[in-house]
Design a protein around this motif. Structure first.
Motif: not given
Length: 263
Positions: A1-20
């Protein structure tokens, strides 16, 4: 596993992602730790891969490689934003003494590969259609020495195999038929006549993006219907809330790379 220490939605590469829509970074980290501790509490050893700045999707650790009996087939990501993740995963396996084969064809690791060691002498199910090239299936078969069954995904909401199908134990699976082509549905019905069949609501709740040790099935908190289905099939569902990771198009399985060392 890798912790989400830098997790963010910065781009859209699937239908679930929303940068807004902003990610609650603190909540994401707390939810990740709860999943980590849940797995550890079930008796599993959890290795942690260090997060790297500039790679917001690295929390989805399943995508970095696919291992079978001590041999690892490395990922080659479809989108350039995620490409550097492959090297981080390769470094992890190299440090652990695994036999590593770098993928020459586009593939996204366990995102599109599932292994059932007790089915037909050891069978790999592999998805294509959005993220993994079919040529990678043949390459994985040569690297891992196990037969590979290619399955075509047809709904972009279920862009990885692990959003539409999961192994419940060494021989049994659950899947959402609507995510697959008609021919792939026939193949799955023939190979797994006793599969647990999920519906669209289960799939949209990321109920198939689960991790099972053959007894306990860890799955997204929203997937209550899926939890009842696996309970009826004889497994113990354990729900965890990964609402923040779902914003990026992943849940339990995406966050967990299963390690399969030599027997």
């Amino acid at each position: 596993m890798c912790p989400p220490e830098h997790f963010a939605i910065e781009y859209v590469i699937n239908p679930w992602m929303d940068t807004g829509t902003a990610v609650d970074a603190g909540l994401a980290l707390r939810q990740w730790h709860f999943l980590h501790d849940t797995l550890a509490g079930l008796g599993h050893r959890v290795h942690v891969l260090s997060a790297q700045a500039g790679l917001p999707d690295m929390v989805y650790a399943a995508n970095g490689a696919f291992s079978v009996d001590g041999t690892v087939y490395g990922a080659r990501f479809r989108h350039p934003q995620r490409a550097p993740e492959a090297l981080a995963h390769q470094g992890f396996y190299a440090a652990g003494g695994w036999t590593f084969a770098e993928g020459n064809h586009v593939n996204e690791g366990e995102g599109d590969f599932a292994y059932l060691p007790g089915a037909y002498g050891g069978l790999i199910l592999a998805g294509h259609g959005f993220r993994t090239d079919p040529a990678a299936h043949a390459e994985a078969q040569e690297v891992l020495g196990r037969p590979v069954v290619s399955l075509k995904l047809v709904d972009s909401c279920f862009y990885h195999l692990d959003t539409a199908l999961a192994a419940l134990d060494d021989r049994h699976i659950t899947y959402f038929p609507g995510a697959f082509s008609a021919a792939s549905q026939r193949v799955l019905a023939q190979l797994f006549p006793d599969a647990v069949i999920a519906d669209q609501a289960d799939a949209e709740a990321f109920g198939l993006n689960l991790v099972s040790d053959g007894r306990h099935v860890v799955l997204n908190a929203e997937a209550t219907g899926m939890g009842e289905k696996v309970r009826a099939a004889g497994y113990q569902p354990i729900h965890v809330d990964l609402s923040e990771l779902k914003r990026g198009g992943g849940s339990v399985k995406c966050a967990v790379a299963e390690l399969r060392p030599r027997p």
